[in-house]
Write an enzyme that holds these catalytic residues in place. Structure first.
Site, PDB file in Angstrom:
ATOM      1  N   ASP A 184       0.856  -1.183   0.000  1.00  0.00           N
ATOM      2  CA  ASP A 184       0.000   0.000   0.000  1.00  0.00           C
ATOM      3  C   ASP A 184       0.896   1.238   0.000  1.00  0.00           C
ATOM      4  O   ASP A 184       1.578   1.510   0.991  1.00  0.00           O
ATOM      5  CB  ASP A 184      -0.905   0.022   1.231  1.00  0.00           C
ATOM      6  CG  ASP A 184      -1.985  -1.058   1.191  1.00  0.00           C
ATOM      7  OD1 ASP A 184      -1.739  -2.120   0.587  1.00  0.00           O
ATOM      8  OD2 ASP A 184      -3.059  -0.837   1.776  1.00  0.00           O
ATOM      9  N   LYS A 247      -7.057   3.252  -3.333  1.00  0.00           N
ATOM     10  CA  LYS A 247      -7.490   3.256  -1.936  1.00  0.00           C
ATOM     11  C   LYS A 247      -7.747   4.695  -1.498  1.00  0.00           C
ATOM     12  O   LYS A 247      -7.020   5.608  -1.886  1.00  0.00           O
ATOM     13  CB  LYS A 247      -6.391   2.611  -1.079  1.00  0.00           C
ATOM     14  CG  LYS A 247      -6.607   2.625   0.420  1.00  0.00           C
ATOM     15  CD  LYS A 247      -5.443   1.918   1.108  1.00  0.00           C
ATOM     16  CE  LYS A 247      -5.499   2.072   2.620  1.00  0.00           C
ATOM     17  NZ  LYS A 247      -4.350   1.401   3.296  1.00  0.00           N
ATOM     18  N   LYS A 283     -10.417   0.102  -2.452  1.00  0.00           N
ATOM     19  CA  LYS A 283     -10.278  -0.105  -1.009  1.00  0.00           C
ATOM     20  C   LYS A 283     -10.596   1.179  -0.257  1.00  0.00           C
ATOM     21  O   LYS A 283      -9.783   2.096  -0.221  1.00  0.00           O
ATOM     22  CB  LYS A 283      -8.856  -0.572  -0.666  1.00  0.00           C
ATOM     23  CG  LYS A 283      -8.623  -0.778   0.835  1.00  0.00           C
ATOM     24  CD  LYS A 283      -7.212  -1.275   1.116  1.00  0.00           C
ATOM     25  CE  LYS A 283      -6.923  -1.340   2.610  1.00  0.00           C
ATOM     26  NZ  LYS A 283      -5.553  -1.842   2.897  1.00  0.00           N
TER      27      LYS A 283
END
Length: 348
Positions: A184, A247, A283
């Site tokens: 991430d 995300k 996400k």
């Protein structure tokens, strides 16, 4: 894809999840193709600039009212939410032992009596991943060995992304070497404010290369981006650069995942899919702590992108306390009694 959650009828057993392998595990079954990215197309980007904020907010406000999910259907949706969770600990006081306890919870997310009451039988339902800082990657990999639960590492000078590019790339390489199969990364928000799209694109391309076989999830920091137009354009550049997931947040901003922001991002995902045929994951993270909010996000995905995006390969929650409330709701569904206290559902 497995049977649609929405098709599960009251009284029927909960649908089993599809078999998943970790990203670095060999499999003879065909999987979801990685996003190869595309050449930066500023013309296509310009076509996405007209974002109607009021329309997105109205649409987001009606999403949760369009479906009534009750009884066994609700239990099935909550189990799907559990399976799409990145169980996360990103605190300054994290320790190896805390990470081991979190991994133990990931391996056994539901008490045995709850799982039995739901009629799961031999079906194993676990979070999709455990997400940690780099120093704890090796600990998580060891604790989750053989479980098919992914290990995700936050990287690139999380949560601000302001270290030199070489440092951020090296951090990715070290986490991958330690065993993380999902990375991430966080973007420098200043590149978005100044519309420096070629530089942002080049950085994400470099991150994708450093990840190797590990999947790349790009954090936009939407609470810092000020406008939904910025969110939409940043998401599109991330996908052009090769992001496997986009995300919302680090969880450290004052405002994290909101439905209007999510709506802007999933519509960028849809536009990219229509342009390239490539399916990109989404996400939301930060502030998603109740079963009710998890259902709202699942409804958004079902309404906007369709059934394929209700799988862990294409949808994740970034959450730390969400599992506790889901377990409480499922216990109430099984027992029919009062809702239990949080402390009866141990986390890390």
């Amino acid at each position: 894809m497995s049977k649609a959650i929405a098709d599960v009828k009251p009284g029927s057993p909960v649908a089993a999840l599809p078999v998943r392998l970790a990203a670095n595990t060999a499999s003879t079954e065909p999987g979801l193709a990685r996003n190869p990215g595309m050449k930066l197309d500023l013309g296509f980007l310009e076509s996405l600039r007209n974002v109607n904020r009021s329309a997105l907010e109205r649409r987001a406000a009606t999403l949760a009212k369009r479906r009534s999910i009750k009884a066994d259907n609700q239990a099935a949706w909550l189990l799907r939410a559990l399976s799409c969770m990145d169980l996360t600990t990103l605190n300054s006081n994290d320790t190896d032992e805390r990470v081991r306890r979190l991994c133990a919870k990931a391996l056994n997310p539901l008490r045995k009596d709850i799982a039995a009451g739901l009629g799961l039988g031999e079906t194993v339902i676990r979070p999709a991943a455990v997400c940690v800082y780099h120093p704890f990657v090796a600990t998580a990999v060891e604790a989750l060995h053989g479980s098919r639960v992914h290990v995700a590492a936050v990287s690139t000078s999380f949560p601000h992304g302001l270290a030199p590019l070489e440092t951020r790339i090296r951090e990715i390489e070290l986490s991958v070497a330690a065993g993380a199969d999902e990375i991430d990364v966080v973007i420098p928000r200043g590149l978005v404010f100044e519309a420096r799209w070629p530089q942002l694109y080049d950085e994400i391309v470099a991150f994708r290369a450093a990840c190797g076989e590990a999947h790349l999830k790009v954090i936009l920091g939407t609470g810092d981006l000020a406008t939904l137009r910025n969110v939409m354009l940043a998401a599109m550049v991330a996908m052009m650069g090769g992001a496997d997931f986009v995300k919302t947040s680090t969880g450290k901003e004052s405002v994290n995942a909101t439905l209007p922001v999510g709506l802007a991002m999933v519509r960028a995902i849809r536009a990219y899919f229509e342009q390239t045929g490539q399916m990109i994951g989404f996400k939301p993270a930060g502030g998603i702590s109740t079963a009710k909010s998890a259902l709202d996000w699942l409804i958004l995905m079902k309404e906007e992108l369709g059934r394929p995006w209700l799988e862990p390969e294409l949808f994740r929650f970034g959450a730390s306390s969400l599992l506790t409330d889901i377990e409480r709701q499922l216990e109430h569904h099984v027992s029919g009694g009062r809702y239990s206290a949080n402390h009866r559902h141990a986390m890390a």
